[in-house]
Design a protein around this motif. Structure first.
Motif, PDB file in Angstrom:
ATOM      1  N   TYR B  27       0.850  -1.194   0.000  1.00 60.62           N
ATOM      2  CA  TYR B  27       0.000   0.000   0.000  1.00 60.62           C
ATOM      3  C   TYR B  27       0.882   1.239   0.000  1.00 60.62           C
ATOM      4  O   TYR B  27       2.071   1.185   0.315  1.00 60.62           O
ATOM      5  CB  TYR B  27      -0.889   0.000   1.256  1.00 60.62           C
ATOM      6  N   LEU B  29       0.516   5.673   1.000  1.00 59.95           N
ATOM      7  CA  LEU B  29      -0.229   6.878   1.337  1.00 59.95           C
ATOM      8  C   LEU B  29       0.151   7.941   0.316  1.00 59.95           C
ATOM      9  O   LEU B  29       1.217   7.849  -0.303  1.00 59.95           O
ATOM     10  CB  LEU B  29       0.150   7.344   2.747  1.00 59.95           C
ATOM     11  N   PRO B  30      -0.694   8.943   0.113  1.00 57.99           N
ATOM     12  CA  PRO B  30      -0.390   9.976  -0.883  1.00 57.99           C
ATOM     13  C   PRO B  30       1.012  10.560  -0.674  1.00 57.99           C
ATOM     14  O   PRO B  30       1.368  10.955   0.440  1.00 57.99           O
ATOM     15  CB  PRO B  30      -1.473  11.033  -0.631  1.00 57.99           C
ATOM     16  N   GLU B  42     -11.229  -2.841   8.622  1.00 53.74           N
ATOM     17  CA  GLU B  42     -11.167  -1.689   7.722  1.00 53.74           C
ATOM     18  C   GLU B  42      -9.818  -0.981   7.801  1.00 53.74           C
ATOM     19  O   GLU B  42      -9.661   0.122   7.277  1.00 53.74           O
ATOM     20  CB  GLU B  42     -12.307  -0.713   8.034  1.00 53.74           C
ATOM     21  N   TYR B  43      -8.847  -1.609   8.454  1.00 51.08           N
ATOM     22  CA  TYR B  43      -7.532  -1.000   8.603  1.00 51.08           C
ATOM     23  C   TYR B  43      -6.507  -1.654   7.694  1.00 51.08           C
ATOM     24  O   TYR B  43      -6.608  -2.838   7.377  1.00 51.08           O
ATOM     25  CB  TYR B  43      -7.029  -1.136  10.053  1.00 51.08           C
ATOM     26  N   HIS B  93      -3.611   2.638   9.273  1.00 49.90           N
ATOM     27  CA  HIS B  93      -4.244   3.523   8.297  1.00 49.90           C
ATOM     28  C   HIS B  93      -5.628   2.988   7.982  1.00 49.90           C
ATOM     29  O   HIS B  93      -5.880   1.787   8.085  1.00 49.90           O
ATOM     30  CB  HIS B  93      -3.419   3.579   7.011  1.00 49.90           C
ATOM     31  N   SER B  94      -6.500   3.894   7.604  1.00 49.36           N
ATOM     32  CA  SER B  94      -7.807   3.451   7.135  1.00 49.36           C
ATOM     33  C   SER B  94      -7.654   2.886   5.724  1.00 49.36           C
ATOM     34  O   SER B  94      -6.960   3.464   4.881  1.00 49.36           O
ATOM     35  CB  SER B  94      -8.779   4.630   7.121  1.00 49.36           C
ATOM     36  N   SER B  96      -9.526   3.025   3.406  1.00 49.93           N
ATOM     37  CA  SER B  96     -10.020   3.960   2.387  1.00 49.93           C
ATOM     38  C   SER B  96      -9.017   5.071   2.083  1.00 49.93           C
ATOM     39  O   SER B  96      -9.186   5.817   1.125  1.00 49.93           O
ATOM     40  CB  SER B  96     -11.353   4.563   2.836  1.00 49.93           C
ATOM     41  N   ASP B  97      -7.961   5.183   2.875  1.00 53.43           N
ATOM     42  CA  ASP B  97      -6.971   6.251   2.665  1.00 53.43           C
ATOM     43  C   ASP B  97      -5.770   5.805   1.837  1.00 53.43           C
ATOM     44  O   ASP B  97      -4.917   6.623   1.498  1.00 53.43           O
ATOM     45  CB  ASP B  97      -6.434   6.761   4.014  1.00 53.43           C
ATOM     46  N   VAL B  98      -5.660   4.522   1.565  1.00 51.50           N
ATOM     47  CA  VAL B  98      -4.434   4.040   0.932  1.00 51.50           C
ATOM     48  C   VAL B  98      -4.686   3.638  -0.519  1.00 51.50           C
ATOM     49  O   VAL B  98      -5.813   3.352  -0.914  1.00 51.50           O
ATOM     50  CB  VAL B  98      -3.822   2.826   1.687  1.00 51.50           C
ATOM     51  N   THR B  99      -3.614   3.639  -1.288  1.00 55.41           N
ATOM     52  CA  THR B  99      -3.630   3.077  -2.633  1.00 55.41           C
ATOM     53  C   THR B  99      -2.973   1.705  -2.559  1.00 55.41           C
ATOM     54  O   THR B  99      -1.924   1.552  -1.928  1.00 55.41           O
ATOM     55  CB  THR B  99      -2.828   3.975  -3.592  1.00 55.41           C
TER      56      THR B  99
END
Lengths: 401, 401
Positions: B27, B29-30, B42-43, B93-94, B96-99
């Motif tokens: 994964y 993060l931006p 969800e993590y 991290h959530s 939904s926040d990661v790529t």
């Protein structure tokens, strides 16, 4: 009094590894890490030392190839110039003192089937009742399939006879054991230097900008395993046990004089396979079996060209990467003594040949095969490809697995 | 007053990404570099931070997989224990926040053909006059072929409709253009964690020690391109444009409860394919087409097991490497609503289906396909595989190449 730190290398212009060749390879000295070198006469010259460029200080050509066509031109020019002057003694090794390694990290590997003579011979052997030896698609597209990258080994690596399933048409059930129809395929391999993105085909006209160089390629083939497994999804274990490449990658830039027109293609190919000036390569191969040359396949007779193969490979949007290797398929000419596979040379084993005084159809344990090739170089010279050598050793696991 | 630096993650035991699953993925993060994480509810939990182990600080699972089976057991145990305690907030991290990225570097990729129902359906479609839908070799060996590693993309990547040659049996000549029979194949992919040397087959009994985990795999297929090209060397451009994998690799260690006996194999297989306790996997797949579930292929019905596929792949001495991926081939069960390819589901296009209110045979531009799967986990839970999602976008180069 100190020894000179430079030396002038005196290599005849007509050496097969003369100034107009300058292939790239990966070598090591005993106890030292592998690095990129060029072969010049009987010398191996370390390129990181010669040029002061660390892209050559590692064990693979990939970082250099990835720098792209302009750099390939520039470096070739720099090496040519440097070798005409005194060179650092530390850069120079005798070819007999070094170990040669697989010269690049193979990404995806595809094997084509680009010789009309080979495809027609196999058609006649496998489908004797069919008046048309070629499949309907053969003249419309360069037929090819993906093979196993991990099995690609450098010249000199022993070839362990593969074990596997085989079943003759009259056998009640398949049996397992070492292959009894172990063969070669004399091919050339084309090394992709710079890749192309997913969704972005490489046009036939642009292929030259992506193709870094050419190697000899022996696609060892277990015909009995292959015959039983290959319908309907193609060859797998009949090929995946080993393929041998030559250690020196001859740059496409060294082969300008070797370019020839490919044979006339009739019916006309689809536009994506068409070139304004279709080019093949006038490379003469030689197959040596236990010290005796048994075949001289002419690459110039190949129906499908390297540019067409790369254009076809990518026309569906498939990406390519630095280190991709695509091989031509067996190089066979029209004459019997130009056939690049023993299944053709011995007509499926029905016409044995005498090799170094012994009768042969397929390969016996202990047999050694060496592929060699030369091509026209600049100034009337000839370019050498070195060799792709392999010796067959007995199956290890054929009985007890 | 400072915020706590640790946090307790509260994930229900029966979450599809609960404590008995713990898949591995990559994964980012931006603006940050990709790293290895596990999915927990969800993590997404960063494993380098959680365990203080830098093998997880890079963009690929390969370094960890290469450490071998004992380490896989040890790390799984350590992650399980760590997630039952307070964990560093910086590791969490959530989802939904990661790529999510391609989780491993794919070495060689092989696609098998292990479902009897799929192979028989295709036999009936392509050779309707033959009373025996399976090829003679099919029950003796797991038929498979090598595919293109570079084309393997992670879930969510758009699938560009491939262009290529096609020729119907009654067409006078092939034409070039975007595929008009674009299909899916719902499969599972098996990730090799530790490789095997050239000349050293992996026995069926040892396969589990080499297999790291399982992913969803969509082997997108252009049936018109494939039909014209595939004789005699197998599929190439009909497949090589793209294959989609799910981002989470479910460890084989999480699938102990999913092991089931494979179907009885008759005729008896050769010894190298035999296992004292043959095991398959009871994994339920689901194929969603434009939001509607159109098929539920049962992996438990597969004829050839993962251990047999790896044993076959290496029995000729072919080496394997960390990151090798072999896929099962289309998973199809005996019932129509269990077919894992649209060519089967619509019987070659002759029996259109209604999908989300629209008539479909093959894929239209804009269509989206999602594969999902679940399997029995420890303690009566179910393990989720996440999804392999892809949307078809229009051909880019089909007209002008």
């Amino acid at each position: 009094m100190t020894a000179s730190t430079t030396v002038r290398l005196d290599v005849p212009i007509d050496d097969l590894f003369g100034i107009h060749n300058l292939p790239y390879g990966v070598y090591s000295l005993p106890g030292r890490a592998p690095r990129v070198g060029t072969r010049y006469g009987e010398y191996v010259v370390d390129l990181a030392t010669l040029l002061g460029d660390d892209v050559f200080a590692g064990p693979s050509l990939n970082p250099f190839m990835a720098q792209g066509h302009d750099r390939w031109v520039q470096v070739r020019s720099a090496v040519t110039a440097a070798l005409s002057e005194d060179v650092p003694r530390a850069a120079v090794h005798s070819a007999s003192d070094v170990t040669l390694h697989l010269p690049f990290d193979v990404a995806d590997y595809v094997d084509f089937y680009a010789s009309e003579h080979h495809a027609a011979n196999l058609g006649r052997l496998f489908r004797p009742d069919n008046p048309e030896p070629l499949m309907p698609n053969w003249k419309h597209l360069p037929v090819g399939y993906h093979g196993r990258s991990a099995s690609i080994v450098v010249s000199g690596t022993d070839i362990i006879r593969p074990a596997g399933q085989r079943k003759g048409p009259n056998d009640p059930a398949p049996v397992f054991g070492p292959s009894v129809r172990l063969d070669i395929e004399a091919e050339l391999g084309f090394v992709v230097g710079t890749g192309s993105a997913l969704g972005e085909p490489v046009s036939a006209g642009r292929a030259e900008k992506h193709l870094f160089g050419v190697v000899l390629f022996n696609d060892w083939s277990a015909r009995d395993i292959q015959a039983w497994e290959y319908v309907p999804l193609g060859p797998n274990l009949g090929k995946s046990f080993a393929s041998t490449v030559s250690p020196w990658v001859v740059p496409l830039l060294a082969l300008e004089e070797a370019k020839v027109r490919t044979p006339v293609q009739e019916p006309e190919v689809l536009p994506y396979l068409a070139l304004d000036e279709p080019w093949g390569l006038d490379i003469d191969l030689e197959v040596e079996w236990n010290g005796e040359v048994v075949s001289r396949p002419p690459y110039a007779a190949m129906y499908w060209s390297p540019a067409q193969m790369l254009a076809h490979l990518t026309v569906n949007g498939a990406p390519t990467r630095t280190g991709d290797l695509f091989a031509s398929g067996t190089v066979s000419g029209p004459a019997k003594e130009q056939r690049g596979a023993f299944i053709e040379l011995t007509w499926g084993g029905a016409e044995p040949v005498t090799v170094a005084g012994e009768r042969r159809t397929f390969l016996e344990d202990g047999d050694e095969v060496v592929l060699r090739a030369t091509a026209p170089g600049a100034g009337g010279t000839r370019i050498g490809f070195g060799e792709a050598r392999g010796r067959v050793v007995a199956a290890r696991h054929g009985r007890e697995v």
